[in-house]
Structure formats: C-alpha cells, structure tokens
Motif scaffolding. Sequence first.
Motif, mmCIF file in Angstrom:
data_model
loop_
_atom_site.group_PDB
_atom_site.id
_atom_site.type_symbol
_atom_site.label_atom_id
_atom_site.label_comp_id
_atom_site.label_asym_id
_atom_site.label_seq_id
_atom_site.Cartn_x
_atom_site.Cartn_y
_atom_site.Cartn_z
ATOM 1 N N TYR A 71 -11.529 -20.427 -42.643
ATOM 2 C CA TYR A 71 -11.899 -21.416 -41.633
ATOM 3 C C TYR A 71 -10.656 -21.936 -40.912
ATOM 4 O O TYR A 71 -10.689 -22.185 -39.699
ATOM 5 C CB TYR A 71 -12.641 -22.557 -42.326
ATOM 6 C CG TYR A 71 -12.984 -23.748 -41.466
ATOM 7 C CD1 TYR A 71 -14.085 -23.732 -40.613
ATOM 8 C CD2 TYR A 71 -12.225 -24.916 -41.537
ATOM 9 C CE1 TYR A 71 -14.407 -24.845 -39.849
ATOM 10 C CE2 TYR A 71 -12.536 -26.030 -40.779
ATOM 11 C CZ TYR A 71 -13.636 -25.990 -39.941
ATOM 12 O OH TYR A 71 -13.946 -27.102 -39.179
ATOM 13 N N TYR A 82 -8.440 -21.945 -29.784
ATOM 14 C CA TYR A 82 -8.659 -23.275 -30.356
ATOM 15 C C TYR A 82 -7.915 -24.389 -29.619
ATOM 16 O O TYR A 82 -8.035 -25.554 -29.997
ATOM 17 C CB TYR A 82 -8.288 -23.277 -31.846
ATOM 18 C CG TYR A 82 -9.350 -22.626 -32.700
ATOM 19 C CD1 TYR A 82 -10.487 -23.331 -33.090
ATOM 20 C CD2 TYR A 82 -9.245 -21.292 -33.082
ATOM 21 C CE1 TYR A 82 -11.479 -22.741 -33.849
ATOM 22 C CE2 TYR A 82 -10.244 -20.682 -33.846
ATOM 23 C CZ TYR A 82 -11.350 -21.410 -34.227
ATOM 24 O OH TYR A 82 -12.350 -20.825 -34.967
ATOM 25 N N TYR A 85 -10.575 -26.708 -28.246
ATOM 26 C CA TYR A 85 -11.694 -26.804 -29.178
ATOM 27 C C TYR A 85 -12.148 -28.270 -29.320
ATOM 28 O O TYR A 85 -12.080 -28.862 -30.390
ATOM 29 C CB TYR A 85 -11.286 -26.216 -30.528
ATOM 30 C CG TYR A 85 -12.460 -25.838 -31.415
ATOM 31 C CD1 TYR A 85 -13.299 -24.783 -31.075
ATOM 32 C CD2 TYR A 85 -12.710 -26.519 -32.602
ATOM 33 C CE1 TYR A 85 -14.357 -24.417 -31.881
ATOM 34 C CE2 TYR A 85 -13.776 -26.159 -33.422
ATOM 35 C CZ TYR A 85 -14.593 -25.110 -33.054
ATOM 36 O OH TYR A 85 -15.651 -24.754 -33.858
ATOM 37 N N ILE A 135 -19.654 -21.886 -30.242
ATOM 38 C CA ILE A 135 -19.116 -22.054 -31.598
ATOM 39 C C ILE A 135 -19.039 -23.541 -31.952
ATOM 40 O O ILE A 135 -19.315 -23.938 -33.090
ATOM 41 C CB ILE A 135 -17.725 -21.398 -31.722
ATOM 42 C CG1 ILE A 135 -17.816 -19.880 -31.540
ATOM 43 C CG2 ILE A 135 -17.090 -21.737 -33.071
ATOM 44 C CD1 ILE A 135 -18.549 -19.149 -32.633
ATOM 45 N N VAL A 138 -22.385 -24.792 -32.937
ATOM 46 C CA VAL A 138 -22.678 -24.336 -34.300
ATOM 47 C C VAL A 138 -21.968 -25.244 -35.304
ATOM 48 O O VAL A 138 -22.566 -25.705 -36.286
ATOM 49 C CB VAL A 138 -22.239 -22.870 -34.508
ATOM 50 C CG1 VAL A 138 -22.352 -22.484 -35.982
ATOM 51 C CG2 VAL A 138 -23.067 -21.927 -33.646
ATOM 52 N N GLU A 139 -20.694 -25.519 -35.048
ATOM 53 C CA GLU A 139 -19.925 -26.369 -35.963
ATOM 54 C C GLU A 139 -20.531 -27.767 -36.054
ATOM 55 O O GLU A 139 -20.498 -28.394 -37.114
ATOM 56 C CB GLU A 139 -18.463 -26.462 -35.507
ATOM 57 C CG GLU A 139 -17.639 -27.418 -36.319
ATOM 58 C CD GLU A 139 -16.293 -26.857 -36.762
ATOM 59 O OE1 GLU A 139 -15.638 -27.505 -37.577
ATOM 60 O OE2 GLU A 139 -15.917 -25.774 -36.295
ATOM 61 N N GLN A 148 -27.433 -26.687 -43.395
ATOM 62 C CA GLN A 148 -26.696 -25.930 -44.404
ATOM 63 C C GLN A 148 -27.643 -25.157 -45.312
ATOM 64 O O GLN A 148 -27.322 -24.057 -45.769
ATOM 65 C CB GLN A 148 -25.837 -26.881 -45.237
ATOM 66 C CG GLN A 148 -24.673 -27.489 -44.478
ATOM 67 C CD GLN A 148 -24.042 -28.661 -45.205
ATOM 68 O OE1 GLN A 148 -24.202 -28.813 -46.422
ATOM 69 N NE2 GLN A 148 -23.333 -29.504 -44.480
ATOM 70 N N ILE A 180 -14.898 -15.064 -36.332
ATOM 71 C CA ILE A 180 -15.094 -16.506 -36.496
ATOM 72 C C ILE A 180 -16.498 -16.805 -37.015
ATOM 73 O O ILE A 180 -16.667 -17.524 -38.004
ATOM 74 C CB ILE A 180 -14.854 -17.233 -35.153
ATOM 75 C CG1 ILE A 180 -13.385 -17.116 -34.743
ATOM 76 C CG2 ILE A 180 -15.250 -18.711 -35.268
ATOM 77 C CD1 ILE A 180 -13.093 -17.640 -33.343
ATOM 78 N N LEU A 181 -17.497 -16.255 -36.363
ATOM 79 C CA LEU A 181 -18.876 -16.586 -36.701
ATOM 80 C C LEU A 181 -19.285 -16.081 -38.080
ATOM 81 O O LEU A 181 -19.947 -16.796 -38.848
ATOM 82 C CB LEU A 181 -19.820 -16.004 -35.640
ATOM 83 C CG LEU A 181 -21.296 -16.367 -35.771
ATOM 84 C CD1 LEU A 181 -21.503 -17.867 -35.647
ATOM 85 C CD2 LEU A 181 -22.125 -15.635 -34.723
ATOM 86 N N MET A 185 -16.951 -19.438 -40.579
ATOM 87 C CA MET A 185 -17.823 -20.591 -40.369
ATOM 88 C C MET A 185 -18.787 -20.722 -41.545
ATOM 89 O O MET A 185 -19.441 -19.738 -41.914
ATOM 90 C CB MET A 185 -18.624 -20.436 -39.070
ATOM 91 C CG MET A 185 -17.792 -20.550 -37.813
ATOM 92 S SD MET A 185 -17.206 -22.238 -37.515
ATOM 93 C CE MET A 185 -18.691 -22.997 -36.905
ATOM 94 N N CYS A 187 -21.801 -21.206 -42.239
ATOM 95 C CA CYS A 187 -23.178 -21.303 -41.751
ATOM 96 C C CYS A 187 -23.965 -20.069 -42.158
ATOM 97 O O CYS A 187 -23.402 -19.004 -42.387
ATOM 98 C CB CYS A 187 -23.208 -21.472 -40.233
ATOM 99 S SG CYS A 187 -22.599 -20.046 -39.303
#
Length: 304
Positions: A71, A82, A85, A135, A138-139, A148, A180-181, A185, A187
């Motif tokens: 992460y 980023y 971000y 993204i 999503v975060e 979660q 990243i995804l 992350m 998720c």
Amino acid sequence: MSSLSETLQEKAKNELGEKVEWRDRDIQALRDLLKSDLALHCPLEDDNFLLMFLRARKFDYENAAKLVRRYYEVRIEYPDFYKKYRPSFAKENYEKGMYLKLPKSKETDPVPLLVRLALWDPSTAGIDDVIRANIMQVEKVIRSEEVQVNGIVMLMDVNQLTWAHAKSMNPFVAKRTMAILQHAMPCRVKGIHYVNVPHFFEYVFAMVKQFMSDKLKSRIHIHSSPEYLKEHFSLDVLPESLGGTLVTEPYVKSWAEEMVNSEDEFISRERYGIKRVETVADNSHKQADAAGGITGTFKKLNCD
C-alpha cells in the motif's frame, strides 16, 4: 467495537474467517508483524486501519502485512501518480457526477461505484487524473466496515468513449492501475462491468486484461447494451441512463460533498510511508565523508 450488524458479522465469519472473540488477538498479531518492519511507518495504533487489511486478506497475518507494505510501496514506485492524490484535484469531476457511489439493494450487497467516461474531457483531464479520481473513491468507501466485508463492484459506463479517450491508455498505465487496485488496496473487488462498449474497446481491454489476475478476469462482464445489466443489478440501483429507475442527482451532490470533505483524511495519510533505515554501512560512509573519503555506489567499468 465493530459497527457491523449481526448479519454482516455472520458474513464476515463465513467468508473471511473473522471471529469477534478473536478480533483483538488478530489485530495485535498484525501489529507485531508490522512493528518488525523498521522501514515502515504506518498508524499501528489504529485498530480500524489494521482490521481493514486483515479483512482484505482473510485474516492471513503474513499476507495482510505484505499488503500494508505494498500500500505504501506504490507511492514510492509511482510518485507522479500520487502527487495529486487529494479529492480537491478531482472536485469538478466529482461534482458533475463522473464518479458516483450508488445505493445497494440489500445489506449484504457489494457497494456499486459508477464511472461515467462520457463526462471525461480529455482536453482538460489526462488519463492519470481519471484513474486517480476513481482510485480515491475506492479508498474512501473501503474505510467503511460494511464495504470491507461486502466488497465493491465497479460499473464502467464507456458510452461515447472515443479514440481521443482510448489512445491515452498504454501498457504502463494499465500495469500501474492493476498493480494499485489488485495488489496495493485493501479491497474486495467483486466485479467490474463495462457497459455501452464501442467497437474498439477490445483493443483497450486487451491491454488491461494482461495485467489482471485470473480471479479478477473471471469477474469481468462486458455489455454492449445496458439491457444486460438487469441480470446483475436491481433496477432501483441503476441510473435511468442505464435502464434503471434511480434518479442520480441527489446522489451526485451528496457523494461529491463526501469526497471533497474528506480532503483532510487524505492529507493526514501523507505522513505515513516507507522510510529509509540507517544501517551500519551508512554510518561507515558518514565517517568516511568526515575523514575526506569518497562514498557512493560504483559500477564496474568496461575499459578497452
């Protein structure tokens, strides 16, 4: 204290191996693992932060610890991505509804996240801006305990996607996005639906698909028409533009406000990351510097 209902606690137990009576033990086990990583600076005392990663890796301590490190590692690997971000950089696109969190039909459903690429103006926003804003949403949603446990499902409306949009995608961007995804992350991506796909979409998707895991590939759905979405979503969660009954205007306003108002949350996370650990060799270099010596990294030279 968990905010999960009894229904979601049962789902977390069955699908993730989470047990309420073991939660403190599990969080402490992950905390101890992360403490041993001297280069990692993260909110170790934040139980909710640690629990988010445990759930993402079904309470496998080692894999959860690797995900925490990953992460932060991607922020070093992709610093340009980023730099912006923060939700304020995507404020205009959130406010016009390019990104939207849709409601759920059932408590146990994954949360649907809509991206409407028809609202993307490539003359004012680049591909990084488009992906970054998604993204970030999503975060934002994965900070919810419900998400979660239930995960997310992405609904990508590529209606009116033109070659001017598509040519922005390249292998580097595709690889970074999936890195990243999928791997950085915490998720659970339960599905990605592409709808209103143009004839050249196969070219773009082939570029992205090569970087997807087999599990994610199995959760991809490509629809030429919104008509097929009814097989996967209730009409009450689909926007009218996609054949549903949902009037999106109130949701656009509230989600844009929620994203923009989370600016401080994103800023506060910037103080964490991977830090350089000073080693014995580093100290030797410093002593050599002080004595007028030469330090540095040397490569073998090929001389004729």
